[in-house]
Design a protein around this motif. Structure first.
Motif, PDB file in Angstrom:
ATOM      1  N   PRO A 102       0.821  -1.221   0.000  1.00  0.00           N
ATOM      2  CA  PRO A 102       0.000   0.000   0.000  1.00  0.00           C
ATOM      3  C   PRO A 102       0.851   1.266   0.000  1.00  0.00           C
ATOM      4  CG  PRO A 102       0.004  -1.030   2.169  1.00  0.00           C
ATOM      5  CD  PRO A 102       0.702  -1.979   1.263  1.00  0.00           C
ATOM      6  N   ALA A 103       0.463   2.208  -0.852  1.00  0.00           N
ATOM      7  CA  ALA A 103       1.055   3.539  -0.811  1.00  0.00           C
ATOM      8  C   ALA A 103       0.443   4.308   0.350  1.00  0.00           C
ATOM      9  CB  ALA A 103       0.817   4.266  -2.127  1.00  0.00           C
ATOM     10  N   THR A 104       1.108   5.346   0.781  1.00  0.00           N
ATOM     11  CA  THR A 104       0.626   6.139   1.910  1.00  0.00           C
ATOM     12  C   THR A 104       0.326   7.567   1.453  1.00  0.00           C
ATOM     13  OG1 THR A 104       2.898   6.705   2.526  1.00  0.00           O
ATOM     14  CG2 THR A 104       1.912   4.779   3.589  1.00  0.00           C
ATOM     15  N   GLY A 105      -0.387   8.291   2.327  1.00  0.00           N
ATOM     16  CA  GLY A 105      -0.645   9.699   2.068  1.00  0.00           C
ATOM     17  C   GLY A 105      -1.465   9.952   0.817  1.00  0.00           C
ATOM     18  N   VAL A 106      -2.438   9.091   0.539  1.00  0.00           N
ATOM     19  CA  VAL A 106      -3.231   9.244  -0.683  1.00  0.00           C
ATOM     20  C   VAL A 106      -4.220  10.392  -0.518  1.00  0.00           C
ATOM     21  CG1 VAL A 106      -4.829   8.120  -2.282  1.00  0.00           C
ATOM     22  CG2 VAL A 106      -3.011   6.785  -1.189  1.00  0.00           C
ATOM     23  N   THR A 107      -4.168  11.355  -1.429  1.00  0.00           N
ATOM     24  CA  THR A 107      -5.142  12.439  -1.464  1.00  0.00           C
ATOM     25  C   THR A 107      -5.669  12.580  -2.884  1.00  0.00           C
ATOM     26  OG1 THR A 107      -3.429  14.116  -1.876  1.00  0.00           O
ATOM     27  CG2 THR A 107      -4.028  13.692   0.425  1.00  0.00           C
ATOM     28  N   ALA A 140       0.236  10.187  -4.027  1.00  0.00           N
ATOM     29  CA  ALA A 140       0.503   9.120  -3.067  1.00  0.00           C
ATOM     30  C   ALA A 140       2.012   8.967  -2.918  1.00  0.00           C
ATOM     31  CB  ALA A 140      -0.124   7.804  -3.526  1.00  0.00           C
ATOM     32  N   THR A 141       2.428   8.420  -1.793  1.00  0.00           N
ATOM     33  CA  THR A 141       3.847   8.204  -1.520  1.00  0.00           C
ATOM     34  C   THR A 141       4.140   6.714  -1.649  1.00  0.00           C
ATOM     35  OG1 THR A 141       3.908  10.094  -0.029  1.00  0.00           O
ATOM     36  CG2 THR A 141       5.697   8.492   0.149  1.00  0.00           C
ATOM     37  N   THR A 142       5.152   6.388  -2.456  1.00  0.00           N
ATOM     38  CA  THR A 142       5.448   4.981  -2.733  1.00  0.00           C
ATOM     39  C   THR A 142       6.005   4.270  -1.505  1.00  0.00           C
ATOM     40  OG1 THR A 142       7.698   5.491  -3.490  1.00  0.00           O
ATOM     41  CG2 THR A 142       5.953   5.494  -5.156  1.00  0.00           C
ATOM     42  N   PRO A 143       5.635   2.998  -1.340  1.00  0.00           N
ATOM     43  CA  PRO A 143       6.247   2.185  -0.287  1.00  0.00           C
ATOM     44  C   PRO A 143       7.589   1.647  -0.780  1.00  0.00           C
ATOM     45  CG  PRO A 143       4.687   0.854  -1.507  1.00  0.00           C
ATOM     46  CD  PRO A 143       4.631   2.238  -2.104  1.00  0.00           C
ATOM     47  N   PRO A 144       8.413   1.065   0.112  1.00  0.00           N
ATOM     48  CA  PRO A 144       9.621   0.380  -0.372  1.00  0.00           C
ATOM     49  C   PRO A 144       9.243  -0.775  -1.298  1.00  0.00           C
ATOM     50  CG  PRO A 144       9.711   0.735   2.004  1.00  0.00           C
ATOM     51  CD  PRO A 144       8.312   1.063   1.580  1.00  0.00           C
ATOM     52  N   GLY A 145      10.135  -1.115  -2.222  1.00  0.00           N
ATOM     53  CA  GLY A 145       9.851  -2.193  -3.157  1.00  0.00           C
ATOM     54  C   GLY A 145      11.118  -2.787  -3.731  1.00  0.00           C
ATOM     55  N   ALA A 146      10.954  -3.908  -4.426  1.00  0.00           N
ATOM     56  CA  ALA A 146      12.092  -4.579  -5.048  1.00  0.00           C
ATOM     57  C   ALA A 146      12.455  -3.882  -6.353  1.00  0.00           C
ATOM     58  CB  ALA A 146      11.747  -6.043  -5.313  1.00  0.00           C
ATOM     59  N   ALA A 147      13.728  -3.906  -6.690  1.00  0.00           N
ATOM     60  CA  ALA A 147      14.191  -3.266  -7.913  1.00  0.00           C
ATOM     61  C   ALA A 147      13.490  -3.860  -9.126  1.00  0.00           C
ATOM     62  CB  ALA A 147      15.699  -3.413  -8.046  1.00  0.00           C
TER      63      ALA A 147
END
Length: 517
Positions: free
Chosen positions: A364-369, A379-386
């Motif tokens: 899930p991304a955060t800060g969705v407006t 939205a702010t991206t979560p950590p993820g794999a390359a």
């Protein structure tokens, strides 16, 4: 010929079925179709008895006129719930409108008057006497309001500054109901019993012409091109009128007994089909229906579309309002790449994004407006794999996914390498400290970099290779290589660069001199 405003029959709307009526979808159920897009009647909002007209007020909330309980309810369009107390009206309030001055004008069909409501305070300002069975209200270019008089076959203008009737009644055909004003200033009045449409010049309050060829026309809406769309209860279709020539261009089949029609910000037209308990969607560019009709509640009679493209439909026999939210679409994602550590603020542009959540790579991304029109979110991206990651937007209306819509990249971090001088005595040659040391630092994080090989050389001669420890320090014994260090006036260290799980580390190097204490 009908003398009852809210029913083609001689009966109250809640007591009898309309010809051709089908059973409604279960209240609260989610309906899906096989249309190209997934059309959903997302929820039902309980309101008063026999709801009819709808109108947005300046703060974005929605007024609903309850013809059976003689009141107006307020719906908070952010939560889709009724708020505040019921606002009293006259008997049988019908199709209301909101003037530019912020006042709502509610025609009361049976009590023969118009209730004026201050939408800022949700209180009744005054009641304007108006005989002839007032039915529907619409704002004209002057800011005044036209009210159709179903039983008096006329339209009456109300001055919204004085809240008084102004001028003589404007004659129409028999049983006028819906009114819509085109960009050219002409008002189009649907005369249900006369099967025609009266065209009024709103600048002079005079009739320009009467257009024949309709079948129980009930309501009118103006499309993006300026054409008028007229819902025909009796022929289950919509007539398209060229407002420049006042000629019928074509007819569009819709559901059974379309009573209400409106045009949304997306340019599509929507009809409330009272006999088939559904809503049809019309592409006003091609004048064809889109997908299958959308099931709603019992006997839908009127509808409006919010700036975020949510559709609100009054169900006169269901005492509720259906809310339709269409499945979201994504047209762009900016930026479409960012570091694997997350924290990138992305902007997603599309349609029907109201109430969205966002997943990127399954997280899930955060800060969705979401903006007021539902066409853009951040939205702010979560950590993820390359590598590429799928982006999924989910709303109450459905979800959509862009495969590989965002790419996680391993960031490049510059490094710095420092080397300590070789402490020696030249004559006779003598080592004061037996180790050469080099320290590797990540310049982005400011932290030492452990576990990386450092090459020590004096000129072209390799003195040794050592890995950095937890403090980022690598050490090589200089005792056996002192002569080479002296001949080359010091030594060099270098880091070739590396790829770690969190960053690409750039190469770096340094030189250290010989110092005699």
């Amino acid at each position: 010929m009908s003398t009852n405003l809210l029913s083609p029959q001689q009966e109250l709307p809640g007591a009898a079925a309309v010809p051709g009526q089908v059973r409604p979808a279960a209240e609260g159920a989610v309906s899906r179709t096989t249309a190209p897009h997934t059309f959903l009647a997302v929820t039902f909002i309980p309101v008063g008895t026999n709801p009819v007209g709808l109108a947005f007020i300046p703060n974005g909330d929605l007024y609903v006129a309850n013809s059976g309980s003689n009141s107006v309810f307020t719906i908070d369009t952010a939560t889709d719930t009724v708020i505040g107390a019921a606002i009293p009206t006259g008997t049988t309030p019908a199709w209301l409108t909101v003037a530019p001055n912020g006042s709502a004008y509610v025609p009361n069909n049976i009590s023969n008057n118009v209730t004026v409501i201050d939408t800022a305070t949700n209180t009744v300002v005054t009641t304007i006497p108006l005989g002839g069975g007032p039915a529907a209200a619409a704002v004209v270019p002057s800011g005044n309001v036209y009210v159709s008089r179903f039983g008096a076959n006329s339209v009456q203008e109300i001055d919204t500054t004085t809240n008084a009737v102004v001028g003589a009644a404007i004659p129409t055909g028999s049983g006028p109901v819906g009114i819509a004003v085109a960009p050219n200033g002409k008002a189009y009045v649907a005369n249900r019993n006369a099967n025609n449409v009266t065209v009024i010049d709103t600048a002079t309050a005079t009739v320009l012409t009467t257009i024949a060829g309709f079948n129980q026309p009930n309501f009118v809406a103006i499309g993006p091109s300026g054409n008028a769309y007229v819902a025909n209860i009796g022929s289950n279709n919509v007539s398209v009128v060229d407002t420049a020539t006042d000629m019928i261009l074509t007819t569009i089949p819709v559901g059974t007994n379309p009573w209400g029609i409106t045009v949304g910000p997306d340019g599509n037209a929507y009809t409330a089909n009272r006999g088939s308990n559904d809503v049809s969607v019309i592409d006003t560019t091609t004048n064809t229906t889109i997908g299958a009709p959308i099931p709603v509640g019992s006997q839908p009679i009127a509808l409006v579309v919010a700036p975020n493209n949510k559709v609100y439909v009054t169900n006169i026999a269901g005492a509720n309002v259906s809310v339709i939210q269409f499945d979201p679409t994504i047209s762009s994602i900016t930026p479409n790449q960012g570091p694997i550590t997350g924290g990138t603020v992305v902007t997603i542009t599309g349609t029907n994004l109201t109430g969205a959540s966002v997943d990127i790579g399954g997280n899930p991304a955060t800060g969705v407006t979401v903006n007021a029109t539902g066409t853009q979110l951040t939205a702010t991206t979560p950590p993820g794999a390359a590598g590429p990651a799928d982006v999924t937007v989910t709303t109450p209306g459905g979800s959509t996914t862009v495969v590989g819509g965002f790419t996680y990249i391993v960031p490049v971090h510059a490094t710095s390498l420092t080397a300590t001088p070789a402490l020696t005595k030249l004559f006779p040659p003598h080592v004061y400290f037996p180790f050469l040391t080099a320290t590797l630092t990540d310049q982005v994080t400011g932290l030492p970099v452990p576990g990386q090989p450092i090459l020590f050389k004096a000129g072209s001669n390799v003195l040794g290779i050592a890995n950095t420890d937890a403090q980022g320090v690598a050490r090589v014994n200089e005792t056996l290589t002192l002569t080479l260090i002296l001949l080359n006036h010091g030594y060099d260290v270098s880091f070739a660069g590396a790829v770690t799980p969190s960053a690409i580390l750039s190469p770096s190097s340094a030189h250290a001199d010989v110092i005699e204490p």
